[in-house]
Motif scaffolding. Structure first.
Motif, PDB file in Angstrom:
ATOM      1  N   THR A   8       0.836  -1.202   0.000  1.00  0.00           N
ATOM      2  CA  THR A   8       0.000   0.000   0.000  1.00  0.00           C
ATOM      3  C   THR A   8       0.871   1.252   0.000  1.00  0.00           C
ATOM      4  O   THR A   8       0.592   2.216  -0.718  1.00  0.00           O
ATOM      5  N   LYS A   9       1.945   1.229   0.770  1.00  0.00           N
ATOM      6  CA  LYS A   9       2.857   2.378   0.830  1.00  0.00           C
ATOM      7  C   LYS A   9       3.514   2.610  -0.531  1.00  0.00           C
ATOM      8  O   LYS A   9       3.610   3.745  -0.997  1.00  0.00           O
ATOM      9  N   GLY A  12       1.082   4.126  -2.948  1.00  0.00           N
ATOM     10  CA  GLY A  12       0.947   5.545  -2.645  1.00  0.00           C
ATOM     11  C   GLY A  12       2.090   6.361  -3.220  1.00  0.00           C
ATOM     12  O   GLY A  12       1.874   7.428  -3.798  1.00  0.00           O
ATOM     13  N   LEU A  17       0.524   9.842  -3.541  1.00  0.00           N
ATOM     14  CA  LEU A  17      -0.456  10.031  -2.474  1.00  0.00           C
ATOM     15  C   LEU A  17       0.165   9.724  -1.121  1.00  0.00           C
ATOM     16  O   LEU A  17       0.990   8.824  -1.007  1.00  0.00           O
ATOM     17  N   LYS A  18      -0.263  10.472  -0.102  1.00  0.00           N
ATOM     18  CA  LYS A  18       0.209  10.181   1.249  1.00  0.00           C
ATOM     19  C   LYS A  18      -0.519   8.981   1.841  1.00  0.00           C
ATOM     20  O   LYS A  18       0.059   8.200   2.567  1.00  0.00           O
ATOM     21  N   ASN A  19      -1.809   8.851   1.515  1.00  0.00           N
ATOM     22  CA  ASN A  19      -2.609   7.773   2.080  1.00  0.00           C
ATOM     23  C   ASN A  19      -3.316   7.026   0.946  1.00  0.00           C
ATOM     24  O   ASN A  19      -4.452   7.322   0.620  1.00  0.00           O
ATOM     25  N   ALA A  20      -2.641   6.059   0.368  1.00  0.00           N
ATOM     26  CA  ALA A  20      -3.206   5.312  -0.762  1.00  0.00           C
ATOM     27  C   ALA A  20      -4.368   4.434  -0.329  1.00  0.00           C
ATOM     28  O   ALA A  20      -5.221   4.093  -1.142  1.00  0.00           O
ATOM     29  N   ALA A  21      -4.413   4.076   0.948  1.00  0.00           N
ATOM     30  CA  ALA A  21      -5.478   3.192   1.431  1.00  0.00           C
ATOM     31  C   ALA A  21      -6.853   3.826   1.256  1.00  0.00           C
ATOM     32  O   ALA A  21      -7.849   3.117   1.099  1.00  0.00           O
ATOM     33  N   SER A  22      -6.930   5.148   1.245  1.00  0.00           N
ATOM     34  CA  SER A  22      -8.222   5.825   1.104  1.00  0.00           C
ATOM     35  C   SER A  22      -8.505   6.222  -0.346  1.00  0.00           C
ATOM     36  O   SER A  22      -9.457   6.948  -0.611  1.00  0.00           O
TER      37      SER A  22
END
Length: 65
Positions: A8-9, A12, A17-22
């Motif tokens: 995920t990191k 991102g 993106l800083k927060n790819a999970a969202s």
């Protein structure tokens, strides 16, 4: 040959993106325990098929007389 998956990191970082999970990522290609992994080509295809900013969204413009 060993298959390489992005975390995920790493996704991102690839997308900036800083927060790819969202980010509403596609289903992962692999799941090891609770850790998700994506093939780079999966992320590239997903990104290429996403609509651009402003497509079909936002508030309608007011008509100016």
């Amino acid at each position: 040959m060993t298959e390489r998956y992005l975390s995920t990191k790493e996704v991102g970082e690839r997308l900036g993106l800083k927060n790819a999970a969202s980010a509403g990522l596609p289903e992962p290609d692999v799941l090891v325990g609770r850790t998700k992994g994506w093939k780079p080509e999966t992320i590239d295809a997903w990104l290429a098929n996403r609509p651009g900013q402003g497509v079909g969204g936002g508030r309608p413009r007011k008509d100016r007389d």
